[in-house]
Write a protein that holds these residues in place. Structure first.
Motif, mmCIF file in Angstrom:
data_model
loop_
_atom_site.group_PDB
_atom_site.id
_atom_site.type_symbol
_atom_site.label_atom_id
_atom_site.label_comp_id
_atom_site.label_asym_id
_atom_site.label_seq_id
_atom_site.Cartn_x
_atom_site.Cartn_y
_atom_site.Cartn_z
ATOM 1 N N GLY A 174 95.167 54.796 17.352
ATOM 2 C CA GLY A 174 94.503 53.497 17.285
ATOM 3 C C GLY A 174 93.884 53.107 18.615
ATOM 4 O O GLY A 174 92.756 52.599 18.672
ATOM 5 N N GLN A 175 94.606 53.344 19.691
ATOM 6 C CA GLN A 175 94.084 52.963 21.007
ATOM 7 C C GLN A 175 92.883 53.828 21.406
ATOM 8 O O GLN A 175 91.927 53.332 22.010
ATOM 9 C CB GLN A 175 95.191 53.078 22.059
ATOM 10 N N ILE A 176 92.945 55.110 21.094
ATOM 11 C CA ILE A 176 91.810 55.979 21.436
ATOM 12 C C ILE A 176 90.586 55.583 20.600
ATOM 13 O O ILE A 176 89.459 55.540 21.092
ATOM 14 C CB ILE A 176 92.169 57.470 21.245
ATOM 15 N N ALA A 177 90.832 55.241 19.329
ATOM 16 C CA ALA A 177 89.717 54.804 18.474
ATOM 17 C C ALA A 177 89.085 53.523 19.030
ATOM 18 O O ALA A 177 87.858 53.367 19.023
ATOM 19 C CB ALA A 177 90.196 54.596 17.038
ATOM 20 N N GLU B 113 100.149 44.012 21.293
ATOM 21 C CA GLU B 113 100.300 44.783 22.535
ATOM 22 C C GLU B 113 99.289 45.922 22.641
ATOM 23 O O GLU B 113 98.890 46.286 23.728
ATOM 24 C CB GLU B 113 101.724 45.325 22.649
ATOM 25 N N LEU B 114 98.906 46.507 21.512
ATOM 26 C CA LEU B 114 98.003 47.662 21.581
ATOM 27 C C LEU B 114 96.561 47.324 21.229
ATOM 28 O O LEU B 114 95.673 48.155 21.381
ATOM 29 C CB LEU B 114 98.506 48.791 20.665
ATOM 30 N N GLY C 26 92.455 67.543 27.232
ATOM 31 C CA GLY C 26 93.140 66.444 26.563
ATOM 32 C C GLY C 26 94.140 65.762 27.467
ATOM 33 O O GLY C 26 94.180 64.520 27.564
ATOM 34 N N ARG C 27 94.945 66.556 28.181
ATOM 35 C CA ARG C 27 95.943 65.963 29.090
ATOM 36 C C ARG C 27 95.280 65.136 30.176
ATOM 37 O O ARG C 27 95.768 64.067 30.545
ATOM 38 C CB ARG C 27 96.775 67.078 29.740
ATOM 39 N N ASN C 28 94.161 65.627 30.685
ATOM 40 C CA ASN C 28 93.463 64.873 31.739
ATOM 41 C C ASN C 28 92.967 63.534 31.225
ATOM 42 O O ASN C 28 93.154 62.505 31.871
ATOM 43 C CB ASN C 28 92.268 65.679 32.275
ATOM 44 N N ASP C 29 92.324 63.557 30.062
ATOM 45 C CA ASP C 29 91.812 62.290 29.517
ATOM 46 C C ASP C 29 92.955 61.313 29.251
ATOM 47 O O ASP C 29 92.868 60.128 29.589
ATOM 48 C CB ASP C 29 91.041 62.543 28.211
ATOM 49 N N LEU C 30 94.024 61.818 28.648
ATOM 50 C CA LEU C 30 95.155 60.940 28.325
ATOM 51 C C LEU C 30 95.780 60.374 29.605
ATOM 52 O O LEU C 30 96.093 59.185 29.680
ATOM 53 C CB LEU C 30 96.202 61.705 27.511
ATOM 54 N N ALA C 31 95.950 61.231 30.615
ATOM 55 C CA ALA C 31 96.558 60.775 31.871
ATOM 56 C C ALA C 31 95.676 59.729 32.543
ATOM 57 O O ALA C 31 96.173 58.725 33.082
ATOM 58 C CB ALA C 31 96.798 61.958 32.800
ATOM 59 N N ASN C 32 94.353 59.936 32.480
ATOM 60 C CA ASN C 32 93.450 58.939 33.075
ATOM 61 C C ASN C 32 93.540 57.607 32.349
ATOM 62 O O ASN C 32 93.629 56.551 32.976
ATOM 63 C CB ASN C 32 91.995 59.440 33.043
ATOM 64 N N TRP C 33 93.512 57.661 31.039
ATOM 65 C CA TRP C 33 93.600 56.397 30.278
ATOM 66 C C TRP C 33 94.931 55.692 30.558
ATOM 67 O O TRP C 33 94.994 54.476 30.653
ATOM 68 C CB TRP C 33 93.441 56.669 28.772
ATOM 69 N N GLN D 103 96.756 55.896 33.332
ATOM 70 C CA GLN D 103 96.744 55.313 34.669
ATOM 71 C C GLN D 103 95.833 54.092 34.756
ATOM 72 O O GLN D 103 96.088 53.168 35.527
ATOM 73 C CB GLN D 103 96.336 56.380 35.694
ATOM 74 N N GLU D 104 94.775 54.088 33.956
ATOM 75 C CA GLU D 104 93.865 52.936 33.947
ATOM 76 C C GLU D 104 94.396 51.787 33.091
ATOM 77 O O GLU D 104 93.733 50.773 32.925
ATOM 78 C CB GLU D 104 92.482 53.356 33.413
ATOM 79 N N GLY D 105 95.562 51.993 32.491
ATOM 80 C CA GLY D 105 96.145 50.940 31.662
ATOM 81 C C GLY D 105 95.477 50.790 30.310
ATOM 82 O O GLY D 105 95.695 49.816 29.593
ATOM 83 N N LYS D 106 94.670 51.783 29.903
ATOM 84 C CA LYS D 106 93.954 51.688 28.620
ATOM 85 C C LYS D 106 94.760 52.280 27.478
ATOM 86 O O LYS D 106 94.361 52.177 26.316
ATOM 87 C CB LYS D 106 92.617 52.428 28.725
ATOM 88 N N LEU D 107 95.832 52.940 27.831
ATOM 89 C CA LEU D 107 96.635 53.611 26.807
ATOM 90 C C LEU D 107 98.086 53.239 27.051
ATOM 91 O O LEU D 107 98.643 53.559 28.102
ATOM 92 C CB LEU D 107 96.419 55.126 26.935
#
Lengths: 343, 343
Positions: free
Chosen positions: A165-168, A191-192, A288-295, A297-301
């Motif tokens: 849901g959050q990625i969408a 929250e999400l 995938g791991r990089n994108d997820l880790a970035n999101w 750290q940016e508080g988007k996920l």
């Protein structure tokens, strides 16, 4: 290493229907010794996942069934207790597909070192682990949500669903989450940031789902199968995409799981359904791991975990998956760090 | 034009279950007059197709339902009787989506001229028409058969299925056809070159299908849905592709058509199902027609037709589709050429 005996958890019956506590057995055995290029690790967190139910059956699937009277194997975060590998030293934190056991031996090539300074340890079993990657690849490679489209997610408060849901949302879609308690619905909405939520246990589920998707459904990320999915299928727009990720409602079905046939709907709407398993995307995990880790750290996920305390509770925790006891990823904390605590 | 009255065939009831002859009515009306940029055409061959059953229901689909008490509309080969268009002259042979009627008026932009010297007239309604294109795009765009893979086709002796099997052979696949009579099986094996055939009416259908696909199923071109498709789904290899083209077994189902849910199978095998309609590929028709025409001229693509004589037999011919009376494309010969006979 002073401890010489330990407990393993074996599968002793192939369940029919919902697994029961009697299908598991704690077995005492020797703590094994690593050979050259192997390490002995001590389990800290054990992942319990719905897909593991499939491995309890003796049927052909994308991964072989668990063997009876052997330790169950799954995602585990562990610390290195004894190393006979040049790649690892005592106290290193690692992720691997390991026995449900206090200790196990693994080849150095089968472990990945993880850094607790980049993200909390448990994140490597959830949002940065297989569940996060499952959400990422299923949604983006199969679902392909476009800005302004409607994405429906079932099992929306689970580990995979909440990431989907959050990625969408990050991709500009309108997101509708389906879950089974008001608490879960409040979590994913407040929250999400899901746009709409629907409780599948509601008497008026079908009507409420329809009301929540006035523009129809472009992507349905299917974590559950069964009646819930039947209801979503009725609302598909033309050229809808359905990543079929899980079918928890049928994993425990005894006999055949039947429902309305999907073929006429697929034809009418020119829609696509594709089953997948995260292993299909192994060559793209790094991205995938990089994108997820970035999101992250940016508080988007955001993510949530339900942590059950105690190695001895592992079978109960696994059974709890099918009762929906968890919000977010369900984990077992098997032990306090010992070898890694002073790193 | 001396004839001033003519017959049209109207849909007068929305069938529940299998359509009946009473759902159709012959209505006498005036032969219409073309306006500017229109032509009056006389039907020579009328196409009866399974998808038309769907249009008889009053439900949302990729094309709107037929209107009650109006002429049914479908693929027709016709000759121009009166032209008020600069693009057409009396005697031209054309293809269009036209009334089930002896005569109808069409806008010039809605007709395509066809050349009887390139291929027999009726081929434009079958192997060079929508059915050939349906086979072509469904198989090649969704099924993507690779050399050495196993392709299973249901409805294999029908117009679409027989083209699918031959195109799959051209791509180097092993082709297994499913049909319902020994005559049909002999035709697709001996005349069309299918590798294996299975009769779905056999008591041992499931075992025979399994024996015919020792390497599993990589592509299943689904023309029929229902029990036949359930049986094929059990044999899918990993990463199988299923173009979902037709679901003739459920078109006439009263109430809900239920069967084993496909989601667990799709997940286990990472397989893809995609419904489609040939209209999705309109922008690529030219390429498809060229390939089909070349294969036809090279003798690599054969086709068969079942032609029912007489406009007045059109409803019966349509009903015959659901009894499997046809091998290959089912057509009605509505009239002998008159305006085009001396071209």
């Amino acid at each position: 290493m002073t401890q010489t005996k330990q407990q393993e958890i074996h599968l002793v019956n192939r369940p029919t229907g919902t697994p029961a506590i009697e299908d598991f057995k704690f077995v005492e055995c020797d703590v094994p010794s690593p050979k050259e290029n192997e390490v002995l690790v001590r389990a800290l967190y054990i992942s319990v996942d719905p897909y593991m139910r499939g491995r309890m059956n003796d049927t052909k699937s994308y991964i072989p069934p668990f063997e009876l009277n052997k330790a169950i194997v799954g995602g585990v975060i562990a610390e290195v207790a004894v190393s006979r590998s040049e790649s690892f030293k005592r106290g290193d934190l690692v992720l691997g597909n390991l026995n449900w056991a206090e200790y196990s031996v693994a080849k150095e090539t089968k472990l990945r070192k993880i850094d607790p300074n980049l993200a909390p340890l448990t994140a490597y079993l959830s949002v940065l682990g297989m569940t996060g990657l499952t959400a990422y690849f299923g949604l983006l490679d199969i679902g392909k949500p476009q800005e302004g489209e409607t994405v429906v997610v079932s099992g929306a408060a689970g580990a995979v669903g909440s990431a989907v849901g959050q990625i969408a949302k990050l991709k500009g879609a309108k997101v509708v989450g389906i879950a089974g308690t008001d608490e879960k619905l409040a979590y994913i909405k407040n929250e999400l940031g899901f746009d709409e939520t629907v409780n599948y246990k509601s008497e008026n589920f079908k009507e409420e789902l329809k009301a929540a998707t006035p523009d129809g459904v472009d992507v349905y990320f299917d974590n559950v199968g069964g009646d819930v999915s039947d209801a979503v299928m009725r609302l598909l727009n033309n050229h809808a995409r359905i990543p079929v990720c899980g079918s928890i409602s049928s994993y425990n079905a005894e006999g055949q799981d039947v429902g309305p046939r999907v073929q006429p709907t697929l034809i009418k709407t020119s829609s696509l359904m594709k089953g997948f398993t995260v292993g299909n995307y192994a060559s793209e995990f790094e991205q995938g791991r990089n994108d997820l880790a970035n999101w992250l750290q940016e508080g988007k996920l955001k993510y949530k975990e339900t942590i059950v305390e105690g190695f001895e509770k592992t079978p109960e925790a696994f059974l709890g998956l099918f009762k929906g006891i968890n919000t977010g990823k369900l984990l077992v904390k098997a032990a306090e760090p010992e070898y890694s605590k002073n790193r």
